[in-house]
Design a protein around this motif. Structure first.
Motif, short mmCIF file in Angstrom:
data_model
loop_
_atom_site.label_atom_id
_atom_site.label_comp_id
_atom_site.label_asym_id
_atom_site.label_seq_id
_atom_site.Cartn_x
_atom_site.Cartn_y
_atom_site.Cartn_z
N GLY A 1 93.59 -136.42 44.11
CA GLY A 1 94.73 -135.04 44.29
C GLY A 1 94.99 -134.27 42.92
N SER B 1 93.31 -133.25 48.43
CA SER B 1 94.52 -133.57 48.11
C SER B 1 94.85 -134.36 48.92
CB SER B 1 94.99 -132.05 49.15
OG SER B 1 95.22 -131.25 49.97
N SER B 2 94.40 -135.31 49.24
CA SER B 2 94.65 -136.37 49.33
C SER B 2 93.18 -137.15 50.25
CB SER B 2 95.81 -136.99 50.85
OG SER B 2 95.66 -136.14 52.33
N TYR C 1 91.97 -132.16 52.51
CA TYR C 1 92.35 -130.75 51.59
C TYR C 1 93.22 -129.77 51.99
CZ TYR C 1 90.56 -128.39 47.29
OH TYR C 1 89.79 -128.18 45.72
N ASP C 2 94.85 -129.35 52.23
CA ASP C 2 95.29 -128.70 52.25
C ASP C 2 95.44 -127.20 52.18
OD1 ASP C 2 96.59 -131.32 53.65
OD2 ASP C 2 98.00 -131.60 51.81
N GLU C 3 94.81 -126.96 51.16
CA GLU C 3 94.92 -125.46 50.55
C GLU C 3 93.76 -125.24 51.70
OE1 GLU C 3 95.19 -127.75 48.73
OE2 GLU C 3 96.27 -127.91 46.57
N ARG D 1 95.54 -128.74 38.48
CA ARG D 1 95.84 -127.89 38.53
C ARG D 1 94.62 -126.73 38.86
NH1 ARG D 1 100.42 -125.07 36.47
NH2 ARG D 1 100.99 -126.84 34.75
N ARG E 1 91.90 -127.47 40.64
CA ARG E 1 91.30 -127.44 42.09
C ARG E 1 91.80 -126.44 42.72
NH1 ARG E 1 94.80 -129.50 45.38
NH2 ARG E 1 93.24 -130.49 46.99
N ALA E 2 90.96 -125.98 43.94
CA ALA E 2 92.54 -125.26 45.19
C ALA E 2 92.06 -123.56 44.78
CB ALA E 2 93.78 -125.35 46.02
#
Lengths: 141, 141
Positions: free
Chosen positions: B27, B32-33, B48-50, B133, B135-136
Motif C-alpha cells: 500500500g 492499497s491492499s 486499489y481503493d482510489e 504518497r 501512488r494514486a
C-alpha cells in the motif's frame, strides 16, 4: 495518433509550470539541463547526461501557468496545467503526430508513454516531496 | 507480445522483494491492499481503493529476493530482482500474453506500460526516500 498522460499534483499550477520552463528546475525531475528559459519562438536544447541523449525542441506557445506547446522529432507536445483549486493541479501531457502506418508504431508509442509517465511521477516527487533523485532510474539495456 | 520495464533502485534486493510480497508494504507504492503474503499457489486479492479496482492474481512461483511469477487476466507477469551489488537492485517486470491480433492491442499495451512504469517509480520513491504518497496520482478520466 497521440499519447495522453495525466497526473494529479498537490501544488499550485504556477509551481508545476515553472518546473518545466525554468532551466534551474528541470534537472530535478527530467532532463539534466535545458539551454534556456522556455519562451515562444525559442529553440531549446535539452540534455540527459545519464542517458547520453540530447534533443532540440521548438517552443511554439507559452501561456504562463496554463499551457506549453512545443515540437520535437516531428511530433507536437501540449502540456496543460489545470488548476483544480486547493493547491492541486492536474498536469496533462499530450503528444501527437505518431503515424498509424509506421511499422514501429507500437514500440514508439509504448516508449513514449514510458517516458511521460516517468517524467510526471518524478515531477510529483519533486514538487510534493522535494526529491530530485527519482529521475535517471529507468534501465534501457 | 510483452511489456518489459526495468528500474534501478538503490536498495538491496531483499527490500524490493519484500515490498511486493508483504501485504503491509504494498500500500505504500501500488495497490492499497493485498489479501495475504504472496506465496506460490496462493490466489491473492489486490484492491486499489482510489480507483475502485480489484483483481485476483494467482502466484505461480516465488524465489525469495530473486523472482516472482504470477498470472492475472490471462497474462503472465515475471518480476526479477537483480542484485547489482553495493545495495543496488534492478527490478525487471515483464508482462507476457498480449494477443498481437487483438484490435485493442495498442491501447492495452500502452495502458499496461503506464501502469508498470508508475508502479516502479513509486517503488523507487518508497524504498529510497520513504515516500508512500506518490501512488494514486495518475488521472484516467
Amino acid at each position: 495518433m497521440n499519447n495522453l498522460t495525466k497526473m494529479s499534483i498537490l501544488k499550485p499550477a504556477h509551481e508545476a509550470f515553472e518546473a518545466f520552463v525554468d532551466p534551474g528546475k528541470i534537472g530535478s525531475f527530467w532532463f539534466s539541463s535545458s539551454s534556456d528559459r522556455w519562451e515562444a519562438g525559442k529553440t531549446i536544447t535539452l540534455r540527459y547526461d545519464e542517458y547520453q541523449a540530447q534533443v532540440d525542441i521548438v517552443v511554439k506557445e507559452v501561456v504562463a501557468d496554463q499551457r506549453i506547446l512545443f515540437e520535437w522529432g516531428g511530433n507536437k507536445v501540449t502540456i496543460l496545467f489545470r488548476d483544480m483549486g486547493n493547491s492541486r493541479t492536474i498536469v496533462e501531457i499530450n503528444e501527437e503526430g505518431f503515424d498509424e502506418h509506421d511499422p514501429e508504431l507500437l514500440q514508439k508509442m509504448i516508449g513514449n508513454k514510458e517516458g511521460w509517465v516517468y517524467v510526471l511521477t518524478c515531477l510529483k516527487g519533486y514538487l510534493e516531496f522535494g526529491i530530485n533523485r527519482l529521475r535517471a532510474g529507468i534501465v534501457f539495456d
